[in-house]
Design a protein around this motif. Structure first.
Motif, PDB file in Angstrom:
ATOM      1  N   UNK A 193      -1.479   7.604  -8.169  1.00  0.00           N
ATOM      2  CA  UNK A 193      -2.384   6.530  -8.579  1.00  0.00           C
ATOM      3  C   UNK A 193      -2.030   6.012  -9.968  1.00  0.00           C
ATOM      4  N   UNK A 194      -1.671   6.904 -10.878  1.00  0.00           N
ATOM      5  CA  UNK A 194      -1.311   6.478 -12.233  1.00  0.00           C
ATOM      6  C   UNK A 194      -0.031   5.651 -12.235  1.00  0.00           C
ATOM      7  N   UNK A 195       0.958   6.056 -11.455  1.00  0.00           N
ATOM      8  CA  UNK A 195       2.195   5.282 -11.375  1.00  0.00           C
ATOM      9  C   UNK A 195       1.955   3.928 -10.708  1.00  0.00           C
ATOM     10  N   UNK A 196       1.106   3.924  -9.673  1.00  0.00           N
ATOM     11  CA  UNK A 196       0.772   2.647  -9.032  1.00  0.00           C
ATOM     12  C   UNK A 196       0.066   1.720 -10.014  1.00  0.00           C
ATOM     13  N   UNK A 197      -0.779   2.285 -10.882  1.00  0.00           N
ATOM     14  CA  UNK A 197      -1.474   1.470 -11.873  1.00  0.00           C
ATOM     15  C   UNK A 197      -0.500   0.837 -12.857  1.00  0.00           C
ATOM     16  N   UNK A 198       0.607   1.534 -13.137  1.00  0.00           N
ATOM     17  CA  UNK A 198       1.629   0.979 -14.025  1.00  0.00           C
ATOM     18  C   UNK A 198       2.366  -0.186 -13.378  1.00  0.00           C
ATOM     19  N   UNK A 199       2.264  -0.272 -12.061  1.00  0.00           N
ATOM     20  CA  UNK A 199       2.921  -1.346 -11.309  1.00  0.00           C
ATOM     21  C   UNK A 199       1.898  -2.068 -10.437  1.00  0.00           C
TER      22      UNK A 199
ATOM     23  N   UNK B 216       0.870  -1.173   0.000  1.00  0.00           N
ATOM     24  CA  UNK B 216       0.000   0.000   0.000  1.00  0.00           C
ATOM     25  C   UNK B 216       0.907   1.223   0.000  1.00  0.00           C
ATOM     26  N   UNK B 217       0.713   2.120  -0.966  1.00  0.00           N
ATOM     27  CA  UNK B 217       1.611   3.260  -1.116  1.00  0.00           C
ATOM     28  C   UNK B 217       0.806   4.562  -1.174  1.00  0.00           C
TER      29      UNK B 217
ATOM     30  N   UNK C 217       2.194  -5.085  -7.871  1.00  0.00           N
ATOM     31  CA  UNK C 217       2.715  -5.014  -6.497  1.00  0.00           C
ATOM     32  C   UNK C 217       2.207  -3.817  -5.701  1.00  0.00           C
ATOM     33  N   UNK C 218       1.699  -2.767  -6.353  1.00  0.00           N
ATOM     34  CA  UNK C 218       1.351  -1.538  -5.640  1.00  0.00           C
ATOM     35  C   UNK C 218      -0.158  -1.339  -5.535  1.00  0.00           C
ATOM     36  N   UNK C 219      -0.594  -0.900  -4.353  1.00  0.00           N
ATOM     37  CA  UNK C 219      -2.000  -0.614  -4.047  1.00  0.00           C
ATOM     38  C   UNK C 219      -2.081   0.866  -3.670  1.00  0.00           C
ATOM     39  N   UNK C 220      -2.731   1.716  -4.480  1.00  0.00           N
ATOM     40  CA  UNK C 220      -2.700   3.166  -4.235  1.00  0.00           C
ATOM     41  C   UNK C 220      -3.675   3.635  -3.165  1.00  0.00           C
ATOM     42  N   UNK C 221      -3.153   4.385  -2.199  1.00  0.00           N
ATOM     43  CA  UNK C 221      -3.946   5.196  -1.288  1.00  0.00           C
ATOM     44  C   UNK C 221      -3.678   6.668  -1.643  1.00  0.00           C
ATOM     45  N   UNK C 222      -4.573   7.536  -1.241  1.00  0.00           N
ATOM     46  CA  UNK C 222      -4.419   8.973  -1.472  1.00  0.00           C
ATOM     47  C   UNK C 222      -4.305   9.695  -0.133  1.00  0.00           C
ATOM     48  N   UNK C 223      -3.960  10.977  -0.200  1.00  0.00           N
ATOM     49  CA  UNK C 223      -3.917  11.807   1.006  1.00  0.00           C
ATOM     50  C   UNK C 223      -4.503  13.171   0.676  1.00  0.00           C
ATOM     51  N   UNK C 224      -5.416  13.629   1.505  1.00  0.00           N
ATOM     52  CA  UNK C 224      -6.079  14.919   1.317  1.00  0.00           C
ATOM     53  C   UNK C 224      -6.105  15.648   2.650  1.00  0.00           C
ATOM     54  N   UNK C 225      -5.641  16.883   2.662  1.00  0.00           N
ATOM     55  CA  UNK C 225      -5.685  17.693   3.879  1.00  0.00           C
ATOM     56  C   UNK C 225      -7.145  17.917   4.268  1.00  0.00           C
TER      57      UNK C 225
END
Length: 291
Positions: free
Chosen positions: A85-91, A64-65, A94-102
């Motif tokens: 998220x786009x870079x995680x989709x390319x990988x 999870x990144x 192995x990668x599971x995208x999380x986001x961060x929002x203030x």
């Protein structure tokens, strides 16, 4: 796509970093150098997302990144959630995208959260109260929590002391008080169907974290940020018993390499029947990928 059946573990706590040189204008590289010294990390600049994917692929571990959106409080420009998220989709093997929002972004942040899930496949959201400068139970964050709860995705909160700003003058302005896990108890009450993850052994509030997790069934704990050889005995005891189904492997990459964490985990006092749950099975349930 990620084949959960063949990977040996799921690291629930890794950080996304931009290529070298993107932060020369705001002092972010100085912050990273200070953190690397604190953790004893062996690099001059943290690895990029593709480099992270290469490392985890070689280890046969999923990750999870996420970035951390703290630009309002710190002045450090955020790493764009869409790009992560786009870079995680390319990988995606192995990668599971999380986001961060203030959470200070209010309804604007809530709209962003919904869009990131719907259009970019984001699987969860990361909060760092100390870096973002807010108490997790502050009502200003509730519009964002409401949006996340609607998506059914988990919210992961940094808890306890942080290596961010450690040793820097005035802790680089970071206030530890925001990351007491007891403030997240209110969030668990008000959003009982939103999965919540308390990140790290919550020093110096470990018992508060265990109290919240045992009392609120939607609260989990990830074990990142510390080598297991330093875990307090009470944390290991709860992981072996009352919370064996809600403990998660996390490294805190790139400050701690997953293979280094796993080596220490093998020598720590976890029960053999509990280890697979922490390393993979519990994460599969949380991500909705359990067989």
């Amino acid at each position: 796509m990620l084949d959960f059946t063949n990977i040996r573990a799921i690291d629930f706590h890794t950080h996304a970093e931009e290529p070298c040189g993107c932060h020369d204008d705001d002092g972010y590289d100085d912050l990273q150098s200070s953190m690397a010294q604190y953790f004893g990390a062996p690099w001059n600049h943290p690895p990029t997302i593709p480099q992270t994917a290469t490392h985890y692929r070689a280890q046969n571990i999923a990750a999870v990144i996420f970035p951390v959106d703290a630009e309002r409080e710190t002045g450090y420009r955020r790493y764009c959630n869409e790009e992560v998220a786009e870079l995680a989709a390319e990988h995606s093997d192995v990668l599971i995208p999380f986001a961060s929002i203030d959470p200070h972004k209010g309804k604007l942040g809530a709209r962003e959260a919904r869009r990131l899930v719907e259009e970019f496949g984001v699987q969860g959201f990361k909060f760092h109260p100390t870096m973002q400068g807010f108490f997790p139970n502050d009502r200003l964050a509730y519009p964002l929590y409401e949006a996340i709860a609607e998506t059914g995705k988990p919210a992961l909160f940094h808890t306890g002391q942080t290596g961010v700003g450690s040793g820097m003058r005035g802790g680089n302005g970071m206030r530890l008080k925001y990351s007491n896990p007891m403030y997240i108890d209110d969030v668990a009450v008000d959003f009982p169907d939103m999965p919540i993850i308390l990140a790290h052994p919550s020093f110096p509030w470990q018992e508060e974290a265990l109290s919240v997790a045992t009392h609120k069934p939607n609260v989990w704990i990830d074990l990142s940020g510390w080598s297991p050889k330093y875990f307090p005995e009470i944390l290991v005891r709860y992981a072996n018993t009352l919370l064996k189904d809600r403990m998660l492997f996390g490294s805190d990459w790139p400050m701690i390499a997953p293979e280094k964490w796993l080596d220490a985990f093998e020598k720590a006092g976890f029960r053999d029947d509990v280890r697979p749950r922490i390393l993979k099975d519990n994460a599969l349930k949380l991500l909705g990928a359990a067989p």
